[in-house]
Each structure stands twice: as structure tokens, then as C-alpha cells.
Write an enzyme that holds these catalytic residues in place. Structure first.
Site, PDB file in Angstrom:
ATOM      1  N   ASN A  12       0.868  -1.213  -0.024  1.00 14.55           N
ATOM      2  CA  ASN A  12      -0.118  -0.003  -0.199  1.00 14.55           C
ATOM      3  C   ASN A  12       0.879   1.382  -0.046  1.00 14.55           C
ATOM      4  O   ASN A  12       1.507   1.360   0.894  1.00 14.55           O
ATOM      5  CB  ASN A  12      -0.842  -0.026   1.241  1.00 14.55           C
ATOM      6  CG  ASN A  12      -1.554   1.369   1.560  1.00 14.55           C
ATOM      7  OD1 ASN A  12      -1.732   2.167   0.800  1.00 14.55           O
ATOM      8  ND2 ASN A  12      -2.191   1.286   2.693  1.00 14.55           N
ATOM      9  N   TRP A  13       0.894   1.878  -1.333  1.00 12.75           N
ATOM     10  CA  TRP A  13       1.801   3.191  -1.063  1.00 12.75           C
ATOM     11  C   TRP A  13       1.494   4.370  -0.625  1.00 12.75           C
ATOM     12  O   TRP A  13       2.033   5.195  -0.579  1.00 12.75           O
ATOM     13  CB  TRP A  13       2.158   3.344  -2.800  1.00 12.75           C
ATOM     14  CG  TRP A  13       3.247   2.452  -3.259  1.00 12.75           C
ATOM     15  CD1 TRP A  13       3.704   1.229  -2.884  1.00 12.75           C
ATOM     16  CD2 TRP A  13       4.088   2.819  -4.422  1.00 12.75           C
ATOM     17  NE1 TRP A  13       4.980   0.920  -3.473  1.00 12.75           N
ATOM     18  CE2 TRP A  13       4.886   1.694  -4.637  1.00 12.75           C
ATOM     19  CE3 TRP A  13       4.181   4.020  -5.161  1.00 12.75           C
ATOM     20  CZ2 TRP A  13       6.008   1.836  -5.428  1.00 12.75           C
ATOM     21  CZ3 TRP A  13       5.206   3.878  -6.232  1.00 12.75           C
ATOM     22  CH2 TRP A  13       6.238   2.875  -6.454  1.00 12.75           C
ATOM     23  N   LYS A  14      -0.022   4.320  -0.116  1.00 14.00           N
ATOM     24  CA  LYS A  14      -0.340   5.394   0.224  1.00 14.00           C
ATOM     25  C   LYS A  14      -0.282   6.587  -0.402  1.00 14.00           C
ATOM     26  O   LYS A  14      -0.435   6.566  -1.724  1.00 14.00           O
ATOM     27  CB  LYS A  14      -0.018   5.705   1.848  1.00 14.00           C
ATOM     28  CG  LYS A  14      -0.212   4.553   2.649  1.00 14.00           C
ATOM     29  CD  LYS A  14       0.187   4.699   4.170  1.00 14.00           C
ATOM     30  CE  LYS A  14       0.252   3.408   4.816  1.00 14.00           C
ATOM     31  NZ  LYS A  14       0.069   3.543   6.185  1.00 14.00           N
ATOM     32  N   HIS A  99      -9.328   1.299   5.304  1.00 11.81           N
ATOM     33  CA  HIS A  99      -7.920   1.581   5.838  1.00 11.81           C
ATOM     34  C   HIS A  99      -8.227   2.451   6.896  1.00 11.81           C
ATOM     35  O   HIS A  99      -8.757   3.687   7.008  1.00 11.81           O
ATOM     36  CB  HIS A  99      -6.757   2.171   5.052  1.00 11.81           C
ATOM     37  CG  HIS A  99      -5.471   1.851   5.544  1.00 11.81           C
ATOM     38  ND1 HIS A  99      -4.785   2.975   6.506  1.00 11.81           N
ATOM     39  CD2 HIS A  99      -4.587   1.243   5.238  1.00 11.81           C
ATOM     40  CE1 HIS A  99      -3.823   2.598   6.778  1.00 11.81           C
ATOM     41  NE2 HIS A  99      -3.617   1.514   6.034  1.00 11.81           N
ATOM     42  N   GLU A 169      -5.256  -4.827  10.836  1.00 11.53           N
ATOM     43  CA  GLU A 169      -3.904  -3.911  11.062  1.00 11.53           C
ATOM     44  C   GLU A 169      -4.174  -2.912  12.225  1.00 11.53           C
ATOM     45  O   GLU A 169      -4.990  -2.032  12.257  1.00 11.53           O
ATOM     46  CB  GLU A 169      -3.996  -2.610   9.762  1.00 11.53           C
ATOM     47  CG  GLU A 169      -3.625  -3.291   8.538  1.00 11.53           C
ATOM     48  CD  GLU A 169      -3.261  -2.449   7.497  1.00 11.53           C
ATOM     49  OE1 GLU A 169      -2.088  -2.760   7.091  1.00 11.53           O
ATOM     50  OE2 GLU A 169      -3.993  -1.421   7.401  1.00 11.53           O
ATOM     51  N   GLY A 175       3.126   2.149  10.752  1.00  9.83           N
ATOM     52  CA  GLY A 175       3.996   3.175  10.607  1.00  9.83           C
ATOM     53  C   GLY A 175       4.753   3.476  11.794  1.00  9.83           C
ATOM     54  O   GLY A 175       5.602   4.389  11.869  1.00  9.83           O
ATOM     55  N   SER A 214       3.544  -2.435  10.208  1.00 10.74           N
ATOM     56  CA  SER A 214       5.046  -2.422  10.514  1.00 10.74           C
ATOM     57  C   SER A 214       5.806  -3.841  10.125  1.00 10.74           C
ATOM     58  O   SER A 214       6.592  -4.317  10.717  1.00 10.74           O
ATOM     59  CB  SER A 214       5.602  -1.814  11.944  1.00 10.74           C
ATOM     60  OG  SER A 214       5.426  -0.743  12.327  1.00 10.74           O
ATOM     61  N   GLY A 235       2.790  -1.041   4.122  1.00 12.35           N
ATOM     62  CA  GLY A 235       3.139   0.335   3.990  1.00 12.35           C
ATOM     63  C   GLY A 235       4.574   0.631   3.533  1.00 12.35           C
ATOM     64  O   GLY A 235       4.778   0.550   2.368  1.00 12.35           O
ATOM     65  N   GLY A 236       4.943   1.369   4.408  1.00 14.69           N
ATOM     66  CA  GLY A 236       6.517   2.017   4.508  1.00 14.69           C
ATOM     67  C   GLY A 236       7.375   1.013   3.576  1.00 14.69           C
ATOM     68  O   GLY A 236       8.139   1.551   2.393  1.00 14.69           O
TER      69      GLY A 236
HETATM   70  P1  PGA Z   1       3.103   0.111   7.586  1.00 15.02           P
HETATM   71  O1  PGA Z   1       1.613   0.427   7.023  1.00 15.02           O
HETATM   72  O2  PGA Z   1       3.706  -1.119   6.762  1.00 15.02           O
HETATM   73  O3  PGA Z   1       3.924   1.202   7.008  1.00 15.02           O
HETATM   74  O4  PGA Z   1       3.105   0.056   9.021  1.00 15.02           O
HETATM   75  C1  PGA Z   1       0.858  -0.775   6.933  1.00 15.02           C
HETATM   76  C2  PGA Z   1      -0.650  -0.158   6.348  1.00 15.02           C
HETATM   77  O5  PGA Z   1      -0.816   0.972   6.775  1.00 15.02           O
HETATM   78  O6  PGA Z   1      -1.139  -0.744   5.560  1.00 15.02           O
END
Ligand code: PGA
Length: 251
Positions: A12-14, A99, A169, A175, A214, A235-236
Site C-alpha cells: 500500500n503506497w498510500k 484503511h 491492522e 508506521g 510495520s 505500507g512503508g
Molecule cells: P506500515 O503500514 O507497513 O507502514 O506500518 C501498513 C498499512 O498501513 O497498510
């Protein structure tokens, strides 16, 4: 009983990524073609501005693409919004809905998330429906109750041919570098599985439950083998192809 489902590793690149970052898609496509992972489905959800270009790069490859949100309607007088059928037209196979960042930033309720997931199904796409408790809710011992409540409200009816994915999540793990301990992930995923089987019968055994929050190359090998963890939402660590592939190859 339904066979245990194929692992899904979804990025998920957000709100990150420009056309100059499409090289990350090319890198993932090339890596998967050189070193395939037949036991794993691989998905990246870039911002919608580069979805069509990313989908062109990944066409006929082992990488699939998806979107991060949809409007409830397929089209119409909704300035600035985009419907699921349009996202499908841009190459999406999956859409992330509900999300926690959208629930917080856009006051999306379970009812809205449910309607968005239904809209994905109507367009022939797979919704990845996100649930998860806050830090305060976990500290008060309410994590399971909160997630069950979100599932009750957010998951639409679907027939035998339609596919949904659930992403657990915990909001406090997103994050932050924090992850729940193995027992907490095991218990939550078991509870979600039980909920799915109660709701959908045998089909519930085949619905994928992703862990997100994370997830990184350094902890993927501990988290992904946990029972009822059928993949991850990242995400990250999905922004750079080396990190993302590190998780894919940990499967
Ligand atoms: P993260 O985000 O891996 O940066 O913690 C996960 C997400 O929000 O899908």
C-alpha cells in the site's frame, strides 16, 4: 473443507509515488520473472495518479495492481471521486477499503466501508477490507470486541463466486515500528477466522486474512508463518522494491 488459500503480499503506497517511481514496478516485475514465487500472489497499490501506468508495466507479469479507495457509486455526479469500475478500467484487480487512515481522515464508518466493499464486488474486483483496534482499545482489553464489531459492520454479503480479503491492522502498529506479539496476532487471526466461518460457512476457511502494521523484511519470517496469517499488507516497506521483495521472498 476449502483448501488453505494462497499467500497474498500486498503493498500500500498510500499518498506516495510519482511517475519517476514507476521504476519500482519494473524492478518487482523483473525480479518475479527471474525468481518466481508460485506460492504467493503479489500486489502493489500505488496512488491512483500512476495506477494505469503501473498496470501497463505489470501487465502479463506476476505482479498485480490495486487501488487504495473507491467511491460507493460506479460513476456519476461526484466531482473528484473515482468509482470501482473506473479503477478496474485503469488496471486494478483489488481495492483496499476501510484503511484506518481513511476511517480517521474521512470519517468513514463501517457502513461506508461495507458499501465500498460491495461496490468493489459489483465491479468484479476484490475488496481488501481493513480492521484493527487503537492502542487505547487494546490497552482496555477491547481489541477482539472492536474488531468483531468492525467486521459485523464492514463486511458485505458475498456469494460463492465473489472473493474478499480481510486485513487486520492494529492502528498502533501502522508506521510505528511496533508489532503485536505472536500470541496476540495468533489470537486475533483465529478470532477473525472463526467470525468468517460463522458468517460464510466453509467459504470462510478460504478467505485470506492479512496482517498489516510495520511488516518488514526483518520480521516477515516470524509473522507470515503464524496460523491464519495468509499474507501481509505493507505500507512503508512496499515503497522500495528491495524491501518489498525481501518480504515476498520470505514467504
Ligand atoms: P506500515 O503500514 O507497513 O507502514 O506500518 C501498513 C498499512 O498501513 O497498510
Amino acid at each position: 473443507m476449502v483448501q488453505s488459500p494462497k499467500t497474498l503480499i500486498a503493498g500500500n503506497w498510500k499518498m506516495n509515488g510519482f511517475s519517476s517511481d514507476l521504476s519500482q514496478f519494473t524492478a518487482v516485475v523483473e525480479a518475479l520473472s527471474k525468481k518466481p514465487v508460485p506460492d504467493c500472489q503479489v500486489l502493489l497499490c500505488p496512488p491512483v495518479t500512476i495506477l494505469a501506468a503501473a498496470s501497463t508495466i505489470s501487465e502479463n507479469s506476476a505482479l498485480q495492481t490495486g487501488a487504495q479507495n473507491t467511491h460507493i457509486a460506479q460513476s456519476g455526479a461526484h466531482t473528484g471521486d473515482i468509482g470501482a469500475a473506473m479503477l478496474k478500467d485503469a488496471g486494478a484487480d483489488f481495492i483496499i477499503v476501510g484503511h484506518s487512515e481513511r476511517r480517521a481522515d474521512h470519517q468513514e464508518t463501517d457502513g461506508v466501508v461495507n458499501a465500498k466493499a460491495q461496490s468493489c464486488l459489483n465491479a468484479g474486483l476484490v475488496p481488501i477490507i481493513c480492521v484493527g483496534e487503537s492502542q487505547a482499545e487494546r490497552a482496555s482489553g477491547l481489541a477482539l470486541t472492536v474488531v468483531e464489531h468492525q467486521l459485523n459492520g464492514s463486511v458485505p454479503d458475498c456469494d460463492e463466486t465473489q472473493e474478499i480479503v480481510i486485513a487486520y491492522e492494529p492502528v498502533w502498529a501502522i508506521g510505528t515500528g511496533l508489532v503485536p506479539d505472536t500470541d496476540d496476532i495468533t489470537n486475533m487471526h483465529a478470532a477473525i477466522r472463526e467470525w468468517l466461518v460463522n458468517r460464510f460457512g466453509d467459504k470462510g476457511h478460504g478467505i485470506r486474512i492479512l496482517y498489516g502494521g510495520s511488516l518488514k523484511p526483518s520480521n516477515a519470517a516470524q509473522i507470515l508463518p503464524i496460523a491464519n496469517v495468509n499474507g501481509g499488507l505493507i505500507g512503508g516497506a512496499s515503497l522500495k522494491s528491495e524491501d518489498f521483495l525481501g518480504i515476498v521472498y520470505a514467504v
